[in-house]
Design a protein around this motif. Structure first.
Motif, PDB file in Angstrom:
ATOM      1  N   THR A 361       0.858  -1.182   0.000  1.00 21.54           N
ATOM      2  CA  THR A 361       0.000   0.000   0.000  1.00 21.54           C
ATOM      3  C   THR A 361       0.897   1.236   0.000  1.00 21.54           C
ATOM      4  OG1 THR A 361      -0.129  -0.059   2.427  1.00 21.54           O
ATOM      5  CG2 THR A 361      -1.917  -1.111   1.229  1.00 21.54           C
ATOM      6  N   VAL A 438      -7.024  -1.915   1.756  1.00 26.28           N
ATOM      7  CA  VAL A 438      -6.894  -2.579   0.455  1.00 26.28           C
ATOM      8  C   VAL A 438      -8.295  -2.828  -0.102  1.00 26.28           C
ATOM      9  CG1 VAL A 438      -6.003  -4.589  -0.790  1.00 26.28           C
ATOM     10  CG2 VAL A 438      -4.758  -3.707   1.210  1.00 26.28           C
ATOM     11  N   ASP A 439      -8.588  -2.189  -1.213  1.00 26.25           N
ATOM     12  CA  ASP A 439      -9.895  -2.347  -1.866  1.00 26.25           C
ATOM     13  C   ASP A 439     -11.041  -2.087  -0.888  1.00 26.25           C
ATOM     14  OD1 ASP A 439      -8.636  -3.039  -4.247  1.00 26.25           O
ATOM     15  OD2 ASP A 439      -8.600  -5.177  -3.734  1.00 26.25           O
TER      16      ASP A 439
END
Length: 483
Positions: A361, A438-439
Motif C-alpha cells: 500500500t 486494500v480495496d
C-alpha cells in the motif's frame, strides 16, 4: 506534599538516630481509623519482621487499605517468600577475586558501601523495595546468582552499619519522600519515563515539552524519569511511559512497580505484555473476526514449515519475531533463498516466526485510541524505494516517508471502527492501531501500546488539543482513585 511516616516496633528502636516527628510505633499506626485524614501519606515500614500475619505484615497491609504508599508493599513481602531467584547484571562482579565463589553483604535502600555492588544493588532494589536486605551471592561457572535474600531488621545493625543506614535513609528520604517545593503548587504529580539514549523515542523533545505544559494547565506537575529512577516512583500519582516498551526491558518493570504502588499508568503492564507479542495479537484479532493479513506461525521443529508457508501464504511474505524482543526487525522475503536465509537467522533467536502475506500500500493508517475513543489519525507513507515507512541503513541512520495528520471525521469509517474494535480487545489505555486499506477493506497490522506522539507529525491537525486530551485522561483517572 506527601507526609512521611517511619513505622517501627518500638520508639526505642529509633534511639540511635536523630529525633524525628515522622516516627510512629506500629501499634499506633495499626489503630483502626488512625492516619486516615490524609491519603497523601508515604509509609516506611521498618518493623523487625514482615512474616505473614506479624505486625510488620499488617502494617503494610493496613497502609495499602488506607491508600497510603508503603515500602515494602504486601506484594513485595509475598514475593520475597516465593520468588528470590532472578538474573543479575554481571558487570562489577568481574572485579571480585577469581577465587571468590561466595559473597554476603547488606543493601541499604539498594546501596552498598562496595562500589562494584552498586549496579547489582539497584537491580535487587528494583525487584524488592525493602529498606535493608541481607544478600548472598554464589558463583556457578562464570556467573553469579542470588542464593539468599531476606529483609534484615534495622534494629540489629552494627554501629558502622547504622551509620550507612542513616546516610542512605537520608538520601532516600530527600529523593523520594521530601521532594523540594515547586514555585507553583500543583495538586497532583506526574512522572514521564523517557530513555535519553533512544534513537527513535515515542515522543520528540518538542512533544515532551507540550505534554508538560498540558499537565501544568490542568493543575498537574510533570517530571522526567530515566531508567535508574525506579526508587522515585513513590513521589508521583501517575506514570506516562514515553520510552519504547518491551516486556524484557526497564519499561515493563517501571509499569509493574508503578501499578503495584497504586499509580495511574499508561501503558499498564498487561497492555505492554499483550501488544509486544505479535503471535498473541494475531490470534486475538482472528478470534474476534478482525481482518489481518494472511498469517501463519512457523515452528522450527516442523520439517514442513517451508512448504506450508508457500502453500498458504506464498511469496513475497513478511517474517516477524513474535515477541519483538530482538533487534531483528521485520523482513520481507521475495524468493526461496531469502526465505531460508532470513528464517535461519530468526530461528537462532526464536523457535517461532510469525509469517504474513505482503500487502503493498502507498501508506499505512494509524488511529490513536484513548479510553476506548479515537483521538487522532495519521497516514504514514512508505520510504522512497522501500516497502516500509522506515528504512534502516547499515550506518545506523534511517530514512522515512512523508506523513499527514487527518481530521477523524474524514477518515473512512471502516478504518476507525476496525481500529477501535481492535484496541478495545487490549484495554482502556492509550494505543495506536496500524492498519492497511486494500480495496476498501481494513487490515490490522499492529496494535502499539505506546504510540508515537511527535510534535509536527501526529499533532499536525489537532495541535495542543491532543496533548490536553491525554493529560486530562490522566487527571480523570487519578481523581477517580481518590489520590
Amino acid at each position: 506534599m506527601a507526609q512521611l511516616l517511619i513505622v517501627t516496633d518500638d520508639a526505642s528502636d529509633w534511639r540511635p538516630y536523630l529525633p524525628s516527628d515522622s516516627m510512629v510505633t506500629v501499634n499506633d499506626y495499626l489503630n483502626m481509623g488512625a492516619f486516615t485524614d490524609n491519603n497523601s501519606v508515604q509509609v516506611l515500614n521498618l518493623c523487625r519482621s514482615y512474616d505473614y500475619l506479624t505486625t510488620g505484615y499488617y502494617c503494610s497491609l493496613m497502609a495499602e487499605a488506607r491508600g497510603h504508599r508503603v515500602i515494602p508493599s504486601v506484594m513485595t513481602i509475598n514475593d520475597l517468600s516465593q520468588d528470590r531467584f532472578f538474573s543479575l547484571p554481571q558487570s562489577g562482579l568481574d572485579r571480585l577475586s577469581p577465587e571468590q565463589t561466595r559473597l554476603r553483604f547488606k543493601l541499604f535502600f539498594g546501596h552498598s558501601e562496595r562500589e562494584e555492588l552498586e549496579r547489582i544493588g539497584h537491580k535487587i532494589f528494583e525487584r524488592f523495595n525493602v529498606p535493608v536486605l541481607d544478600v548472598e551471592l554464589v558463583k556457578g561457572g562464570d556467573k553469579w546468582q542470588v542464593s539468599h535474600i531476606a529483609p534484615f531488621p534495622f534494629q540489629e545493625l552494627t554501629d558502622p552499619e547504622q551509620d550507612l543506614f542513616a546516610i542512605y535513609l537520608e538520601a532516600f528520604s530527600r529523593k523520594v519522600w521530601r521532594a523540594p517545593k515547586r514555585k507553583k503548587s500543583y495538586r497532583y504529580e506526574m512522572a514521564m519515563l523517557v530513555d535519553e539514549h533512544e534513537k527513535m523515542p515515542p515522543s520528540n523533545n518538542s512533544a515532551i515539552k507540550r505534554f508538560i505544559k498540558a499537565a501544568n494547565r490542568i493543575g498537574m506537575d510533570m517530571q522526567l524519569l530515566g531508567r535508574r529512577d525506579m526508587s522515585r516512583l513513590g513521589e508521583f500519582d501517575g506514570l506516562f511511559i514515553r520510552a519504547t516498551t518491551n516486556i524484557s526491558n526497564f519499561t515493563y518493570r517501571f509499569a509493574k512497580n508503578a501499578e503495584q504502588m497504586g499509580l495511574v499508568v499508561m501503558d499498564d503492564p498487561e497492555s505492554i505484555m499483550k501488544c509486544t507479542n505479535k503471535v498473541f495479537l494475531t490470534e486475538l484479532l482472528l478470534n474476534h473476526k478482525i481482518s489481518v493479513p494472511k498469517s501463519l506461525i512457523l515452528n522450527e521443529s516442523d520439517p514442513h514449515w517451508e512448504e506450508t508457508l508457500l502453500e498458504q501464504i506464498g511469496l513475497p511474505a513478511v517474517l516477524k519475531v513474535p515477541d519483538g524482543a530482538f533487534s531483528l526487525g521485520v523482513v520481507k522475503v521475495k524468493d526461496i533463498d531469502s526465505l531460508r536465509a532470513e528464517a535461519k537467522r530468526i530461528f537462532e533467536h526464536s523457535t517461532l516466526i510469525l509469517a504474513q502475506e505482503y500487502l503493498p500500500t502507498p501508506f499505512d493508517w494509524r488511529i490513536g485510541i484513548l479510553n476506548r475513543q479515537p483521538i487522532y489519525a495519521c497516514r504514514y507513507y512508505m520510504s522512497r524505494g522501500h516497502w516500509q515507512i522506515y528504512e534502516h541503513h547499515k550506518d545506523g541512520k534511517f530514512s522515512s516517508g512523508s506523513y499527514d495528520a487527518q481530521d477523524l471525521k474524514r477518515v473512512p469509517a471502516q478504518i476507525v471502527d476496525t481500529a477501535l474494535k481492535s484496541a478495545n480487545l487490549i484495554g482502556s489505555g492509550f494505543y495506536g492501531v496500524d492498519l492497511k486499506e486494500v480495496d476498501g477493506q481494513a487490515y490490522v497490522i499492529e496494535i502499539n501500546d505506546n504510540p508515537s506522539i511527535d510534535h509536527g507529525i501526529e499533532d499536525l491537525f489537532y495541535g495542543d488539543l491532543l496533548y490536553d486530551r491525554i493529560m486530562t485522561e490522566f487527571l480523570r483517572r487519578i481523581q477517580l482513585r481518590g489520590l
